[in-house]
Design a protein around this motif. Structure first.
Motif, PDB file in Angstrom:
ATOM      1  N   VAL A  52      48.350  15.376  45.183  1.00 24.69           N
ATOM      2  CA  VAL A  52      49.404  16.393  45.180  1.00 24.69           C
ATOM      3  C   VAL A  52      49.793  16.745  46.608  1.00 24.69           C
ATOM      4  O   VAL A  52      50.981  16.830  46.951  1.00 24.69           O
ATOM      5  CB  VAL A  52      48.949  17.651  44.407  1.00 24.69           C
ATOM      6  CG1 VAL A  52      49.941  18.799  44.618  1.00 24.69           C
ATOM      7  CG2 VAL A  52      48.797  17.353  42.920  1.00 24.69           C
ATOM      8  N   ALA A  53      48.797  16.932  47.459  1.00 25.33           N
ATOM      9  CA  ALA A  53      49.062  17.288  48.860  1.00 25.33           C
ATOM     10  C   ALA A  53      49.819  16.176  49.577  1.00 25.33           C
ATOM     11  O   ALA A  53      50.791  16.443  50.305  1.00 25.33           O
ATOM     12  CB  ALA A  53      47.743  17.588  49.572  1.00 25.33           C
ATOM     13  N   GLY A  82      53.476  16.457  51.100  1.00 27.45           N
ATOM     14  CA  GLY A  82      53.471  16.523  52.554  1.00 27.45           C
ATOM     15  C   GLY A  82      52.908  17.822  53.088  1.00 27.45           C
ATOM     16  O   GLY A  82      53.397  18.357  54.093  1.00 27.45           O
ATOM     17  N   ILE A  83      51.882  18.347  52.384  1.00 26.40           N
ATOM     18  CA  ILE A  83      51.271  19.610  52.804  1.00 26.40           C
ATOM     19  C   ILE A  83      49.757  19.427  52.896  1.00 26.40           C
ATOM     20  O   ILE A  83      49.204  18.426  52.431  1.00 26.40           O
ATOM     21  CB  ILE A  83      51.590  20.760  51.814  1.00 26.40           C
ATOM     22  CG1 ILE A  83      51.158  20.378  50.394  1.00 26.40           C
ATOM     23  CG2 ILE A  83      53.080  21.076  51.837  1.00 26.40           C
ATOM     24  CD1 ILE A  83      51.417  21.455  49.352  1.00 26.40           C
ATOM     25  N   ALA A 116      64.376  28.076  43.063  1.00 25.56           N
ATOM     26  CA  ALA A 116      64.864  29.451  43.106  1.00 25.56           C
ATOM     27  C   ALA A 116      63.926  30.392  42.364  1.00 25.56           C
ATOM     28  O   ALA A 116      63.863  31.576  42.662  1.00 25.56           O
ATOM     29  CB  ALA A 116      66.270  29.515  42.490  1.00 25.56           C
ATOM     30  N   LEU A 117      63.175  29.832  41.400  1.00 23.46           N
ATOM     31  CA  LEU A 117      62.240  30.638  40.620  1.00 23.46           C
ATOM     32  C   LEU A 117      60.830  30.604  41.191  1.00 23.46           C
ATOM     33  O   LEU A 117      60.177  31.643  41.343  1.00 23.46           O
ATOM     34  CB  LEU A 117      62.218  30.132  39.167  1.00 23.46           C
ATOM     35  CG  LEU A 117      61.229  30.794  38.215  1.00 23.46           C
ATOM     36  CD1 LEU A 117      61.601  32.263  38.011  1.00 23.46           C
ATOM     37  CD2 LEU A 117      61.232  30.065  36.870  1.00 23.46           C
ATOM     38  N   LEU A 118      60.367  29.405  41.530  1.00 23.28           N
ATOM     39  CA  LEU A 118      58.965  29.214  41.907  1.00 23.28           C
ATOM     40  C   LEU A 118      58.737  29.080  43.398  1.00 23.28           C
ATOM     41  O   LEU A 118      57.600  29.189  43.853  1.00 23.28           O
ATOM     42  CB  LEU A 118      58.416  27.954  41.220  1.00 23.28           C
ATOM     43  CG  LEU A 118      58.462  27.903  39.700  1.00 23.28           C
ATOM     44  CD1 LEU A 118      58.042  26.524  39.217  1.00 23.28           C
ATOM     45  CD2 LEU A 118      57.574  28.974  39.098  1.00 23.28           C
ATOM     46  N   GLY A 119      59.798  28.776  44.144  1.00 24.16           N
ATOM     47  CA  GLY A 119      59.655  28.381  45.536  1.00 24.16           C
ATOM     48  C   GLY A 119      59.675  26.867  45.624  1.00 24.16           C
ATOM     49  O   GLY A 119      59.215  26.179  44.704  1.00 24.16           O
ATOM     50  N   PRO A 120      60.203  26.312  46.705  1.00 23.72           N
ATOM     51  CA  PRO A 120      60.384  24.857  46.801  1.00 23.72           C
ATOM     52  C   PRO A 120      59.097  24.053  46.647  1.00 23.72           C
ATOM     53  O   PRO A 120      59.074  23.032  45.963  1.00 23.72           O
ATOM     54  CB  PRO A 120      61.001  24.675  48.188  1.00 23.72           C
ATOM     55  CG  PRO A 120      61.623  25.992  48.515  1.00 23.72           C
ATOM     56  CD  PRO A 120      60.768  27.029  47.865  1.00 23.72           C
ATOM     57  N   ALA A 121      58.018  24.492  47.277  1.00 20.67           N
ATOM     58  CA  ALA A 121      56.777  23.711  47.234  1.00 20.67           C
ATOM     59  C   ALA A 121      56.212  23.653  45.821  1.00 20.67           C
ATOM     60  O   ALA A 121      55.844  22.581  45.315  1.00 20.67           O
ATOM     61  CB  ALA A 121      55.755  24.300  48.198  1.00 20.67           C
ATOM     62  N   ALA A 180      57.811  24.213  43.026  1.00 17.74           N
ATOM     63  CA  ALA A 180      58.743  23.486  42.157  1.00 17.74           C
ATOM     64  C   ALA A 180      58.502  21.986  42.255  1.00 17.74           C
ATOM     65  O   ALA A 180      58.470  21.270  41.243  1.00 17.74           O
ATOM     66  CB  ALA A 180      60.188  23.814  42.534  1.00 17.74           C
ATOM     67  N   GLY A 181      58.324  21.494  43.474  1.00 13.10           N
ATOM     68  CA  GLY A 181      58.069  20.067  43.661  1.00 13.10           C
ATOM     69  C   GLY A 181      56.763  19.638  43.031  1.00 13.10           C
ATOM     70  O   GLY A 181      56.669  18.565  42.414  1.00 13.10           O
ATOM     71  N   ILE A 182      55.721  20.474  43.159  1.00 10.82           N
ATOM     72  CA  ILE A 182      54.428  20.147  42.545  1.00 10.82           C
ATOM     73  C   ILE A 182      54.536  20.131  41.034  1.00 10.82           C
ATOM     74  O   ILE A 182      54.005  19.229  40.369  1.00 10.82           O
ATOM     75  CB  ILE A 182      53.359  21.162  43.011  1.00 10.82           C
ATOM     76  CG1 ILE A 182      53.055  20.955  44.496  1.00 10.82           C
ATOM     77  CG2 ILE A 182      52.090  21.033  42.178  1.00 10.82           C
ATOM     78  CD1 ILE A 182      52.175  22.033  45.103  1.00 10.82           C
ATOM     79  N   LEU A 183      55.239  21.106  40.455  1.00  2.59           N
ATOM     80  CA  LEU A 183      55.405  21.148  38.999  1.00  2.59           C
ATOM     81  C   LEU A 183      56.183  19.931  38.500  1.00  2.59           C
ATOM     82  O   LEU A 183      55.823  19.324  37.488  1.00  2.59           O
ATOM     83  CB  LEU A 183      56.110  22.436  38.586  1.00  2.59           C
ATOM     84  CG  LEU A 183      56.287  22.649  37.072  1.00  2.59           C
ATOM     85  CD1 LEU A 183      54.934  22.732  36.381  1.00  2.59           C
ATOM     86  CD2 LEU A 183      57.096  23.909  36.793  1.00  2.59           C
ATOM     87  N   LEU A 184      57.242  19.556  39.213  1.00  2.00           N
ATOM     88  CA  LEU A 184      58.016  18.383  38.810  1.00  2.00           C
ATOM     89  C   LEU A 184      57.171  17.116  38.863  1.00  2.00           C
ATOM     90  O   LEU A 184      57.334  16.217  38.037  1.00  2.00           O
ATOM     91  CB  LEU A 184      59.244  18.214  39.703  1.00  2.00           C
ATOM     92  CG  LEU A 184      60.492  18.996  39.312  1.00  2.00           C
ATOM     93  CD1 LEU A 184      61.587  18.778  40.349  1.00  2.00           C
ATOM     94  CD2 LEU A 184      60.989  18.570  37.939  1.00  2.00           C
TER      95      LEU A 184
END
Length: 337
Positions: free
Chosen positions: A288-289, A293-294, A266-271, A273-277
């Motif tokens: 990371v990619a 899955g990007i 909600a703060l960073l955007g889903p993509a 957020a997933g990278i930060l986690l």
């Protein structure tokens, strides 16, 4: 009148005397064994630990009864915690390493620990502990197996969330040392902890001691499960250790990965957020990619945005560029928990 050992008194205090060499050797660690021991105590006295009620609701119906009862007899619901349950905490301590250390811990110190617990117990628990004291090799095997089974049921499902909180706390403390020095960090650890005249002082309920760290330093270990207060390790061969409650522990700390990522999203955007986690361990742009899955170019763009925001740091390792959460990134992830 001086406080009596083993009797609650407001003047009980442990002092860790630090030489200049000790001050340079102050470090942080993580202790899965400490977390499991206090998880057992929470399950024995749930009414005293409201911050853990969310975790309790999820775990209490899947506990392996016999293994839990064995650990409960060893750990007890309060007071002295046997040293052999906790290997020397360090930054990259894993549950697997903690269990391996327990399986090979020396028998004579175990026998001494059992003796201390026998004196502090009564009834059926005391009888069970006496049996363990007489046959520590068998007890070690049984306790290690129970540790493994209870860990898998109680803490393994939430270890990623719990570990993020611990590392976020350490990251914030490290930044405080850089900004305010060791005394500023120590005075902010917990209301029961203070720094002065070359010593870290810890107010405890039933124990007083002067500990000369003898150049070995002091290990500071945040804890999610012992959120009520501080504990210490002072007896050799253990390095002097202070366990303190991690900051930012709320009733929702045990939320699963999907909920956490949604909150960050909600703060960073889903993509992002997933990278930060996923940035709790160093990864290349390609890794990371792949994990997200990007495309690599898209991952590179997100990493650049996170890096400019101070949430991820990038460093070259030979031909590779590795990306890892910064202290600010750790704090943000910990805040969501």
């Amino acid at each position: 009148m001086s406080p009596i050992e083993g009797i609650e008194h407001p003047d009980h205090r442990v002092e860790f005397q630090l030489s200049p060499g000790d001050i340079q050797a102050v470090r942080f660690g993580v202790s899965p064994g400490h977390e499991l021991a206090h998880a057992v105590r929470i399950l024995l006295r749930p009414q005293q630990h409201p911050l853990q009620w969310g975790w309790l609701r999820a775990v209490r119906d899947r506990l392996p009864r016999e293994s839990f009862e064995l650990l409960a007899a060893v750990i007890g619901d309060d007071g002295y915690l046997p040293d052999f349950l906790t290997a020397a905490p360090h930054w990259d301590m894993t549950p697997e390493a903690e269990l391996a250390a327990l399986r090979t811990t020396a028998l004579e110190p175990m026998r001494v620990d059992f003796g201390k617990m026998v004196l502090r117990s009564t009834g059926a628990r005391q009888q069970a502990l006496r049996g363990m004291q007489h046959n520590p090799a068998r007890a070690r095997s049984m306790i290690a197996e129970a540790w493994s089974v209870v860990w898998d049921a109680a803490l393994a499902p939430v270890w990623p969330q719990l570990e993020r909180l611990l590392r976020a706390d350490i990251a914030v403390r490290a930044r405080t040392i850089a900004a305010s020095g060791l005394s500023g960090m120590a005075n902010d650890l917990h209301p029961k902890v203070s720094w002065g005249d070359g010593a870290v002082r810890v107010s405890l309920r039933k124990h007083s001691e002067q500990v000369d760290c003898h150049g070995s330093g002091l290990v500071l270990v945040p804890s999610v499960m012992s959120s009520w207060g501080c504990m210490v390790l002072t007896e050799p061969p253990a390095q002097p250790t202070l366990f303190y409650p991690a900051r930012g522990v709320t009733t929702g700390w045990a939320r699963d990965q999907v909920e956490i990522q949604a909150s960050l999203g909600a703060l960073l955007g889903p993509a992002r957020a997933g990278i930060l986690l996923g940035a709790g361990t160093a990864r290349t742009t390609s890794e990371v990619a792949d994990d997200a899955g990007i495309a690599a170019s898209t991952a590179s763009h997100h990493l650049t945005v996170l890096r400019k925001a101070g949430l991820i740091g990038s460093a070259r390792d030979g031909a590779r560029m590795l990306h890892l959460r910064t202290p600010l990134g750790e704090a943000m992830v910990g805040a969501v928990l």
